[in-house]
Design a protein around this motif. Structure first.
Motif, short mmCIF file in Angstrom:
data_model
loop_
_atom_site.label_atom_id
_atom_site.label_comp_id
_atom_site.label_asym_id
_atom_site.label_seq_id
_atom_site.Cartn_x
_atom_site.Cartn_y
_atom_site.Cartn_z
N ALA A 157 -4.50 -10.19 15.48
CA ALA A 157 -3.65 -10.49 14.29
C ALA A 157 -3.47 -10.23 13.46
O ALA A 157 -2.91 -9.63 12.25
N GLY A 158 -5.34 -9.36 13.45
CA GLY A 158 -4.93 -8.07 11.97
C GLY A 158 -5.10 -7.38 12.46
O GLY A 158 -4.19 -6.17 13.11
N TRP A 159 -5.40 -6.24 11.36
CA TRP A 159 -5.97 -4.64 11.58
C TRP A 159 -7.14 -3.93 11.32
O TRP A 159 -7.87 -4.10 10.23
N LYS A 160 -7.49 -3.04 11.60
CA LYS A 160 -8.83 -1.81 11.37
C LYS A 160 -8.81 -0.78 11.25
O LYS A 160 -7.64 0.16 11.78
N PHE A 161 -9.84 0.00 10.66
CA PHE A 161 -9.11 1.26 10.39
C PHE A 161 -9.37 2.01 12.20
O PHE A 161 -10.92 1.53 12.58
N TRP A 162 -8.71 3.08 12.35
CA TRP A 162 -9.20 4.02 12.88
C TRP A 162 -9.73 5.60 12.23
O TRP A 162 -10.61 6.05 13.15
N LYS A 211 -11.50 11.84 -8.46
CA LYS A 211 -10.49 11.60 -7.89
C LYS A 211 -10.42 12.32 -6.30
O LYS A 211 -10.88 13.14 -6.47
N ALA A 212 -9.66 11.40 -5.81
CA ALA A 212 -9.51 11.87 -4.26
C ALA A 212 -8.64 11.32 -3.88
O ALA A 212 -7.67 9.64 -4.55
N VAL A 213 -7.74 11.85 -2.51
CA VAL A 213 -6.46 11.28 -2.42
C VAL A 213 -7.39 10.84 -1.28
O VAL A 213 -8.12 11.64 -0.19
N CYS A 214 -6.46 9.95 0.25
CA CYS A 214 -7.17 8.99 0.67
C CYS A 214 -5.79 9.20 1.59
O CYS A 214 -4.79 8.58 1.76
N THR A 215 -5.97 9.11 3.02
CA THR A 215 -5.25 9.42 3.93
C THR A 215 -5.97 8.45 5.63
O THR A 215 -6.72 8.67 5.73
N SER A 216 -5.59 6.76 5.22
CA SER A 216 -5.45 6.00 6.44
C SER A 216 -4.94 5.42 7.32
O SER A 216 -4.63 5.34 7.16
N ILE A 217 -6.03 5.78 8.99
CA ILE A 217 -5.50 5.06 9.88
C ILE A 217 -5.69 4.16 10.47
O ILE A 217 -6.66 4.17 10.73
N VAL A 270 0.93 1.20 14.52
CA VAL A 270 -0.34 2.11 14.16
C VAL A 270 0.20 1.58 11.98
O VAL A 270 1.49 1.80 11.85
N VAL A 271 -0.97 1.90 11.53
CA VAL A 271 -0.29 1.70 9.73
C VAL A 271 -1.02 2.67 9.44
O VAL A 271 -2.35 3.41 9.11
N VAL A 272 -0.43 3.97 8.23
CA VAL A 272 -0.61 4.96 7.92
C VAL A 272 -0.50 3.89 6.66
O VAL A 272 0.69 4.43 5.75
N ILE A 273 -1.40 4.65 5.87
CA ILE A 273 -2.02 4.39 3.92
C ILE A 273 -2.16 6.04 3.08
O ILE A 273 -3.28 6.43 3.91
N THR A 274 -1.36 6.01 2.84
CA THR A 274 -1.94 6.67 1.12
C THR A 274 -1.74 6.59 -0.21
O THR A 274 -1.47 6.16 0.38
N CYS A 275 -3.11 6.77 -0.45
CA CYS A 275 -3.46 6.72 -1.81
C CYS A 275 -4.27 8.31 -2.94
O CYS A 275 -5.22 8.35 -2.42
N THR A 276 -3.90 7.24 -3.80
CA THR A 276 -5.62 8.51 -5.11
C THR A 276 -5.97 6.98 -5.36
O THR A 276 -6.42 6.37 -5.73
N ALA A 301 -1.12 -7.37 6.25
CA ALA A 301 -2.79 -7.75 6.72
C ALA A 301 -3.36 -5.76 7.22
O ALA A 301 -3.68 -6.26 6.45
N ALA A 302 -2.13 -5.47 7.10
CA ALA A 302 -2.65 -3.78 6.81
C ALA A 302 -3.18 -3.83 5.49
O ALA A 302 -4.55 -3.16 5.23
N LEU A 303 -2.58 -3.88 4.43
CA LEU A 303 -3.29 -3.72 3.22
C LEU A 303 -3.97 -4.94 3.37
O LEU A 303 -5.25 -3.91 2.15
N ALA A 304 -4.21 -5.81 3.78
CA ALA A 304 -5.51 -6.62 3.28
C ALA A 304 -7.47 -5.61 3.87
O ALA A 304 -7.83 -6.05 2.85
N THR A 305 -6.60 -5.06 5.15
CA THR A 305 -7.86 -4.94 5.49
C THR A 305 -8.26 -2.98 4.43
O THR A 305 -9.41 -2.94 4.35
N HIS A 306 -7.89 -2.42 3.73
CA HIS A 306 -7.41 -1.31 3.12
C HIS A 306 -8.70 -1.89 1.88
O HIS A 306 -8.65 -1.36 1.52
#
Lengths: 144, 144
Positions: free
Chosen positions: A122-127, A110-116, A85-91, A4-9
């Protein structure tokens, strides 16, 4: 859970690619303490300022597409069955064109990103989101 | 609550400034999913890789001092009496000298940093750190 967090991402990048301001607004917690760091910029604080920056950016980008690699997802607290809390890092491999005036507007970058993300019903939102440019040399680690 | 997290955050900079590898190691959760992004670099993943990078950096910096400004602390989940995660953003005004070979080694530079700390018993430890350079122009927001 993390799905569900990945769906928001994923929806976040859909919003930027399609210029969907309403979708973008629906993905963030509405709070004066949320934060967003665009590549090379100082932190923006509060959802109002964050969404304004994305609206300006999306209005000024003719075409943008994100190809995400090295995506890693972790749920916090560690080893908790009920993470808050879910932390997602990606390039972000970014292809863009058009009128380039926004802080995240550049061609073939190219950028790298850390999302919290935090739980929202029932879902997740960006903080918080922190994106930064990747230098072509001088990395402490390589993707091999 | 947040005071204990801020103590860990302060100790992090003490460790870098004094080259205290043991102190630095004591401040991180030991987990293969922790992460650290040095300015301009790709993410390092896992405490072993993260600590190795700091050890190399500290071994190569003759002198470094951080002046933190715009420090903001938020506890997550929002409005929870018993937060499990603390997010700290700040601007690092960095003064350094000596043999400059590390990714975070530069003279009179500025970076912005988002740190994620998780509870560890009575205290807090680092789970993630994302630092990025600040461009002198093109910021979406100014400090006034």
């Amino acid at each position: 859970m993390t799905e569900a967090a990945l769906a928001t991402h994923r929806a976040f990048y859909d919003a930027v690619e399609t210029g969907d301001v309403d979708l973008m607004a629906s993905l963030w917690v509405d709070d004066p303490e949320t934060s967003c760091v665009h590549p090379g910029a100082v932190p923006l604080r509060g959802t109002q300022a964050v969404l304004r920056s994305w609206t300006v950016l999306m209005a000024n980008v003719g075409y943008i597409q994100f190809f995400l690699t090295e995506r890693e997802v972790t749920a916090l607290p560690p080893n908790d069955d009920d993470p808050s809390v879910v932390v997602i890092t990606c390039t972000e491999n970014i292809l863009s064109g058009g009128e380039a005036t926004g802080a995240e507007t550049f061609s073939g970058a190219k950028a790298v990103c850390t999302s919290i993300l935090v739980r929202d019903g029932a879902g997740w939102k960006f903080w918080s989101r922190h994106a930064s440019p990747v230098a072509e040399i001088g990395n402490l680690d390589s993707e091999g």
